[in-house]
Design a protein around this motif. Structure first.
Motif, PDB file in Angstrom:
ATOM      1  N   LEU A   1      10.646   4.746 -16.670  1.00  0.00           N
ATOM      2  CA  LEU A   1       9.344   5.067 -17.160  1.00  0.00           C
ATOM      3  C   LEU A   1       9.212   6.108 -15.981  1.00  0.00           C
ATOM      4  O   LEU A   1       7.764   6.865 -16.272  1.00  0.00           O
ATOM      5  CB  LEU A   1       8.335   3.571 -16.703  1.00  0.00           C
ATOM      6  CG  LEU A   1       8.462   2.791 -17.281  1.00  0.00           C
ATOM      7  CD1 LEU A   1       7.778   1.142 -17.342  1.00  0.00           C
ATOM      8  CD2 LEU A   1       7.971   3.307 -19.426  1.00  0.00           C
ATOM      9  N   GLY A   2      10.115   6.255 -15.147  1.00  0.00           N
ATOM     10  CA  GLY A   2       9.577   7.267 -13.910  1.00  0.00           C
ATOM     11  C   GLY A   2       9.667   7.358 -12.991  1.00  0.00           C
ATOM     12  O   GLY A   2       7.808   6.505 -12.716  1.00  0.00           O
ATOM     13  N   TYR A   3       9.803   7.587 -12.111  1.00  0.00           N
ATOM     14  CA  TYR A   3       9.284   6.904 -10.119  1.00  0.00           C
ATOM     15  C   TYR A   3       7.875   7.536  -9.663  1.00  0.00           C
ATOM     16  O   TYR A   3       7.723   6.901  -8.695  1.00  0.00           O
ATOM     17  CB  TYR A   3      10.764   8.018  -9.703  1.00  0.00           C
ATOM     18  CG  TYR A   3      12.033   7.340  -9.494  1.00  0.00           C
ATOM     19  CD1 TYR A   3      12.517   5.780  -9.624  1.00  0.00           C
ATOM     20  CD2 TYR A   3      12.887   8.201 -10.382  1.00  0.00           C
ATOM     21  CE1 TYR A   3      13.433   5.797 -10.418  1.00  0.00           C
ATOM     22  CE2 TYR A   3      14.766   7.905 -10.229  1.00  0.00           C
ATOM     23  CZ  TYR A   3      14.742   6.929 -10.708  1.00  0.00           C
ATOM     24  OH  TYR A   3      15.455   6.351 -11.143  1.00  0.00           O
ATOM     25  N   SER A   4       7.810   8.275 -10.842  1.00  0.00           N
ATOM     26  CA  SER A   4       6.092   8.946 -10.086  1.00  0.00           C
ATOM     27  C   SER A   4       5.372   8.147 -11.136  1.00  0.00           C
ATOM     28  O   SER A   4       3.380   7.526 -10.229  1.00  0.00           O
ATOM     29  CB  SER A   4       6.046   9.604 -10.449  1.00  0.00           C
ATOM     30  OG  SER A   4       5.680   9.876 -11.984  1.00  0.00           O
ATOM     31  N   ASN A   5       5.317   6.530 -11.641  1.00  0.00           N
ATOM     32  CA  ASN A   5       4.341   5.189 -12.433  1.00  0.00           C
ATOM     33  C   ASN A   5       5.101   4.236 -11.719  1.00  0.00           C
ATOM     34  O   ASN A   5       4.047   3.388 -12.023  1.00  0.00           O
ATOM     35  CB  ASN A   5       4.812   5.767 -13.724  1.00  0.00           C
ATOM     36  CG  ASN A   5       4.325   7.115 -14.478  1.00  0.00           C
ATOM     37  OD1 ASN A   5       3.744   8.056 -14.154  1.00  0.00           O
ATOM     38  ND2 ASN A   5       5.267   8.063 -15.713  1.00  0.00           N
TER      39      ASN A   5
ATOM     40  N   GLN B   1       0.609  -1.121  -0.031  1.00  0.00           N
ATOM     41  CA  GLN B   1       0.031   0.002  -0.364  1.00  0.00           C
ATOM     42  C   GLN B   1       0.557   1.679  -0.248  1.00  0.00           C
ATOM     43  O   GLN B   1       0.266   1.920  -0.061  1.00  0.00           O
ATOM     44  CB  GLN B   1      -1.060  -0.386   1.538  1.00  0.00           C
ATOM     45  CG  GLN B   1      -2.225  -1.110   0.897  1.00  0.00           C
ATOM     46  CD  GLN B   1      -1.813  -2.516   1.469  1.00  0.00           C
ATOM     47  OE1 GLN B   1      -0.943  -2.752   0.768  1.00  0.00           O
ATOM     48  NE2 GLN B   1      -2.784  -3.181   1.023  1.00  0.00           N
ATOM     49  N   ASP B   2       1.862   1.391   0.107  1.00  0.00           N
ATOM     50  CA  ASP B   2       3.239   2.420   0.619  1.00  0.00           C
ATOM     51  C   ASP B   2       3.182   2.118  -1.133  1.00  0.00           C
ATOM     52  O   ASP B   2       3.852   4.113  -1.151  1.00  0.00           O
ATOM     53  CB  ASP B   2       4.285   2.310   1.210  1.00  0.00           C
ATOM     54  CG  ASP B   2       4.312   1.626   2.647  1.00  0.00           C
ATOM     55  OD1 ASP B   2       3.061   1.846   2.915  1.00  0.00           O
ATOM     56  OD2 ASP B   2       5.322   1.118   2.887  1.00  0.00           O
ATOM     57  N   TYR B   3       3.109   2.166  -2.030  1.00  0.00           N
ATOM     58  CA  TYR B   3       2.779   2.590  -3.460  1.00  0.00           C
ATOM     59  C   TYR B   3       1.842   2.166  -3.766  1.00  0.00           C
ATOM     60  O   TYR B   3       1.582   2.652  -5.704  1.00  0.00           O
ATOM     61  CB  TYR B   3       4.062   1.477  -4.174  1.00  0.00           C
ATOM     62  CG  TYR B   3       5.069   0.501  -3.225  1.00  0.00           C
ATOM     63  CD1 TYR B   3       5.811   2.506  -3.467  1.00  0.00           C
ATOM     64  CD2 TYR B   3       5.169   0.305  -2.413  1.00  0.00           C
ATOM     65  CE1 TYR B   3       7.288   2.255  -1.978  1.00  0.00           C
ATOM     66  CE2 TYR B   3       6.428   0.109  -1.333  1.00  0.00           C
ATOM     67  CZ  TYR B   3       7.212   0.633  -1.932  1.00  0.00           C
ATOM     68  OH  TYR B   3       8.312   1.081  -0.629  1.00  0.00           O
ATOM     69  N   ALA B   4       0.791   2.844  -3.769  1.00  0.00           N
ATOM     70  CA  ALA B   4      -0.626   2.964  -4.167  1.00  0.00           C
ATOM     71  C   ALA B   4      -0.640   3.882  -5.187  1.00  0.00           C
ATOM     72  O   ALA B   4       0.108   5.264  -5.123  1.00  0.00           O
ATOM     73  CB  ALA B   4      -1.663   2.928  -2.962  1.00  0.00           C
ATOM     74  N   GLY B   5      -1.454   4.074  -6.570  1.00  0.00           N
ATOM     75  CA  GLY B   5      -1.334   5.323  -7.429  1.00  0.00           C
ATOM     76  C   GLY B   5       0.033   4.793  -8.087  1.00  0.00           C
ATOM     77  O   GLY B   5      -0.165   5.936  -9.289  1.00  0.00           O
ATOM     78  N   LYS B   6       0.858   3.722  -7.664  1.00  0.00           N
ATOM     79  CA  LYS B   6       1.640   3.342  -8.539  1.00  0.00           C
ATOM     80  C   LYS B   6       1.778   2.330  -9.432  1.00  0.00           C
ATOM     81  O   LYS B   6       1.065   0.825  -8.665  1.00  0.00           O
ATOM     82  CB  LYS B   6       3.265   3.454  -8.002  1.00  0.00           C
ATOM     83  CG  LYS B   6       3.260   4.556  -7.717  1.00  0.00           C
ATOM     84  CD  LYS B   6       5.355   5.181  -7.133  1.00  0.00           C
ATOM     85  CE  LYS B   6       5.291   5.982  -6.590  1.00  0.00           C
ATOM     86  NZ  LYS B   6       7.274   6.008  -6.022  1.00  0.00           N
TER      87      LYS B   6
END
Length: 164
Positions: free
Chosen positions: A77-81, A44-49
């Motif tokens: 691909l980018g750390y935000s993705n 869950q720490d990476y939710a949204g990615k």
């Protein structure tokens, strides 16, 4: 007769306990311990990615080719993705840290599954294997990576998930 029934029941239930996750299933909550900090790695720490979970082991030769490919893919691909989490199965943090230290500026999360329970929760024992978890925390795809062709397919599978 009784022994045959008991053996059949044991085989049936052992198969159920180690069933592989299916597309659309929720990803397991815990992904081992961070090899550097010792903190628990939580999906869950990476939710949204898009989260890429790659199982590997220090004894697996082809894993050494897959690790840098996943690192490069995360950077591209980018750390935000995307967040790549490499999970070393039945290995010690010291051995994992020695290997990952050789990779310059490691940005993927390096986790250790000392007992193999995290790998069991996914249901695939082949090394390396790659799981793609979508932004909602559900299994989007999975692939055992046996050779360069499989690695190329896995990369395309991950790129496709990020575009969605």
């Amino acid at each position: 007769m009784k022994r045959i029934f008991m053996l059949s029941a044991i085989l049936l239930f052992s198969g159920l306990c180690q069933a592989q996750l299916a597309i659309g299933d929720n990803a397991p909550f815990r992904l081992g311990k961070n090899a550097k900090s010792g903190d628990e790695v939580i999906i869950q720490d990476y939710a949204g990615k898009v989260t890429v979970v790659m199982f590997w082991a220090t004894w697996c030769d082809y894993c050494y080719k897959t690790l840098p490919a996943m690192e490069a893919l995360q950077e591209q691909l980018g750390y935000s993705n995307i967040q790549v989490i490499s999970i070393a199965v039945k290995d010690e943090s010291k051995a994992v840290n020695k290997i990952t230290a050789e990779m310059k500026e490691l940005s993927m999360i390096s986790s250790v599954d000392k007992t193999g329970k995290v790998a069991e929760s996914f249901g695939d024992e082949y090394m390396p294997n790659v799981w793609v978890i979508n932004r909602a925390g559900k299994v989007a795809s999975h692939m055992a990576v046996k050779d360069d062709n499989d690695l190329i397919k896995a990369i395309k599978m991950i790129e496709s998930a990020v575009k969605k």
